[in-house]
Enzyme design. Structure first.
Site, PDB file in Angstrom:
ATOM      1  CE  LYS A  22      16.592  -8.026   8.376  1.00  0.00           C
ATOM      2  NZ  LYS A  22      15.156  -7.262   8.184  1.00  0.00           N
ATOM      3  CG  ASN A  23      14.815  -8.350   4.685  1.00  0.00           C
ATOM      4  OD1 ASN A  23      14.420  -8.331   5.840  1.00  0.00           O
ATOM      5  ND2 ASN A  23      15.455  -7.346   4.039  1.00  0.00           N
ATOM      6  NE  ARG A  93       7.967  -1.774   5.737  1.00  0.00           N
ATOM      7  CZ  ARG A  93       7.000  -0.937   5.474  1.00  0.00           C
ATOM      8  NH1 ARG A  93       6.570  -0.433   6.785  1.00  0.00           N
ATOM      9  NH2 ARG A  93       6.198  -0.560   4.550  1.00  0.00           N
ATOM     10  CB  CYS A 117      14.664   0.647   9.767  1.00  0.00           C
ATOM     11  SG  CYS A 117      15.648  -0.558  10.606  1.00  0.00           S
ATOM     12  NE  ARG A 122      10.481   0.646   5.084  1.00  0.00           N
ATOM     13  CZ  ARG A 122      11.146  -0.328   5.793  1.00  0.00           C
ATOM     14  NH1 ARG A 122      11.665  -0.173   6.906  1.00  0.00           N
ATOM     15  NH2 ARG A 122      11.504  -1.537   5.210  1.00  0.00           N
ATOM     16  N   PRO A 123       4.992   3.441   2.778  1.00  0.00           N
ATOM     17  CG  PRO A 123       4.136   4.359   0.863  1.00  0.00           C
ATOM     18  CD  PRO A 123       5.561   4.352   1.850  1.00  0.00           C
ATOM     19  CB  ILE A 124       1.536  -1.219   3.096  1.00  0.00           C
ATOM     20  CG1 ILE A 124       0.344  -0.649   4.267  1.00  0.00           C
ATOM     21  CG2 ILE A 124       2.749  -1.427   4.072  1.00  0.00           C
ATOM     22  CD1 ILE A 124      -0.271  -1.776   5.004  1.00  0.00           C
ATOM     23  CG  ASP A 125       0.552   2.465  -1.929  1.00  0.00           C
ATOM     24  OD1 ASP A 125       1.545   2.503  -1.300  1.00  0.00           O
ATOM     25  OD2 ASP A 125       0.258   2.894  -3.073  1.00  0.00           O
ATOM     26  CD  GLN A 126       1.219   0.206  -5.688  1.00  0.00           C
ATOM     27  OE1 GLN A 126       0.927  -0.614  -6.421  1.00  0.00           O
ATOM     28  NE2 GLN A 126       0.750   1.406  -5.404  1.00  0.00           N
ATOM     29  CG  ASP A 305      18.549  -3.220   3.040  1.00  0.00           C
ATOM     30  OD1 ASP A 305      17.876  -2.462   2.938  1.00  0.00           O
ATOM     31  OD2 ASP A 305      17.933  -4.416   3.340  1.00  0.00           O
ATOM     32  NE  ARG A 397      14.102  -4.342  13.806  1.00  0.00           N
ATOM     33  CZ  ARG A 397      13.481  -3.421  13.454  1.00  0.00           C
ATOM     34  NH1 ARG A 397      13.453  -2.311  14.056  1.00  0.00           N
ATOM     35  NH2 ARG A 397      12.608  -3.881  12.613  1.00  0.00           N
TER      36      ARG A 397
END
Ligand code: UD1
Length: 430
Positions: A22-23, A93, A117, A122-126, A305, A397
């Protein structure tokens, strides 16, 4: 709302085909919009997160078709809208990959902040650090990320933490940038490699995926491609732990054993027998499993996971096991549900201490998130009782036909959507 109802007490036995990852598929489908030619992606899992992403891709104007259940064709020549609608995006996500893909191709993108989830902050700063380093102006306006660049220019980027999402997203943004981009301290997960292989099959020039440093030489344009997604190591691991916890004998088919190394070694450590073939792995559990300690880490470490899956298994292993969650700070919520099934657990911060019990008992529990939901199904299969699992939307999902695959291994599981159906199941199984 649908629920799973499970009557446990039957070892899982048999063979199960593992779907595409999936990912990996989510990132590959997003990357598929980076050319005006048609891409054909095979081995795409038929799960809800994929449906949502494909809806978002067609909503912005690309042509999406599914010649069969596991094949997707995308032609993005007709993309007319660089703004990705919030309603779709808040659900998954991986929507953030549209940011890297649109920015990389059109130098402009507007995507709502991602959901997914609830397993940590879960930041996205990078991701944003990488886009900015390539020359994009990035702002967060009204819950949306707005990124724009006159030119994207290759550069040297050091990630402050290892992130699968940021690594893939910045690869997407950089593959048509001018000159060379070097990414340091990157994620090495198999799906990072798969996305790079897919982009290379479209004419990109990406080297080093799977190591700590990735070098990308920007190309002017990408072209069409036919590509097959790698097997899902997390789905495979889920069935492998299900075999262990139910004292079963399960062969996961169509896998890449190399991607399952950490899982295989931990299963051996607790006392399972493993037989590894080219594309199959067989797990045999004769009971009498013993404790171990794990710490989740980026690949090749033990995957976060699968932490809930090994957690459930260890709750039935003799002795005291310690799990340290090293990736997401909020991934132990399922342990409260497991405790309601009779597990003996103490959690302090990111460390869970589990003292194995002889058996678990049935209860009504909530799936809470994707992997937690799958893990609680495995716990339910290992009891002698009936367990009801609420909120199975989470499981759907990311797992394709989860209940049907379990049934094919001898599990007694039904999807029910009313009290009446639930009672009917209970009468049937006694
Ligand atoms: C992806 C997977 C998810 C998996 C995770 C780790 C998808 C859609 N999801 O999530 O199933 O559990 O990898 O293997 O592929 N972080 C930051 N700043 C950032 C990005 C991440 O601090 O900009 C932190 C996160 O909070 C987390 C850690 O880095 O603590 C790892 O996150 P990351 O690898 O980015 O996970 P995702 O890509 O969100």
């Amino acid at each position: 709302m649908e629920q799973y109802v499970i009557k446990g007490g039957h070892p899982l036995v048999g063979e199960v085909d593992i779907s595409g990852a999936k990912n990996a598929a989510l990132a590959i489908l997003a990357a598929g919009i980076m050319t005006d030619e048609t891409v054909t992606i095979d081995n795409v899992p038929d799960v809800n997160d994929i449906h949502v992403l494909l809806e978002a891709i067609s909503e912005i104007g690309a042509r999406v078709s599914r010649p069969d259940r596991h094949t997707v064709k995308i032609n993005a020549r007709s993309i007319s809208n660089l703004r990705v609608d919030y309603d779709y995006i808040k659900k998954i996500r991986a929507s953030y990959y549209l940011l890297g893909a649109l920015l990389g191709k059109y130098k402009k993108a507007e995507v709502a902040l991602p959901g997914g989830c609830n397993i940590g902050s879960r930041p996205i700063d990078q991701h944003l650090k990488g886009f900015r380093a390539l020359g994009a102006k990035v702002d967060i306006i009204g819950g949306k990320i707005v990124a724009e660049a006159k030119r994207l220019v290759g550069c040297h980027i050091y990630f402050d933490g290892i992130s699968v999402g940021a690594t893939i997203n910045v690869i997407l943004a950089a593959c048509m940038a001018e000159g060379q981009t070097v990414l340091e301290n990157v994620a090495k997960e198999p799906h990072v490699v798969d996305v790079a292989n897919f982009l290379n099959s479209m004419g990109a020039n990406i080297k080093g995926a799977g190591t700590d440093r990735i070098r990308i030489n920007g190309v002017r344009a990408l072209h069409g491609s036919n590509y097959s997604v790698i097997p899902d190591q997390i789905e495979a691991g889920t069935f492998m732990f299900a075999a262990a916890a139910t004292k079963g004998d399960v062969t996961v088919r169509n896998v890449i054993p190399k991607h399952l190394e950490a899982t295989i070694l931990k299963l051996k450590e607790i006392g399972c027998e493993i037989d590894e073939q080219d594309l199959d792995v067989r797990v045999v559990s004769k009971g009498n499993l013993t404790n171990t300690h794990i710490k989740t880490m980026p690949h090749p470490g033990f995957p976060t996971d699968l932490q809930p899956l090994i957690g459930v298994t260890l709750s039935l292993c003799k002795g005291v096991s310690v799990i340290t969650e090293g990736v997401f700070e909020n991934r132990f919520k399922y342990l409260d549900e497991l405790a309601r099934m009779g597990a003996n657990i103490r959690v302090e911060g990111n460390i869970a201490t589990i003292e194995g019990v002889r058996e678990l008992s049935g209860a009504r529990v909530s799936a809470l998130d994707l992997r937690a939901g799958a893990a609680l199904c495995v716990a339910a299969l290992a009891t002698d009782d009936i367990t009801v699992i609420d909120d199975i939307e989470f499981v759907k999902r990311g797992y394709e036909r989860f209940d049907e695959k379990l049934k094919s291994l001898g599990a007694i599981i039904e999807k029910v959507s009313s009290e009446r159906e639930l009672q009917k199941f209970k009468l049937k199984v006694g």
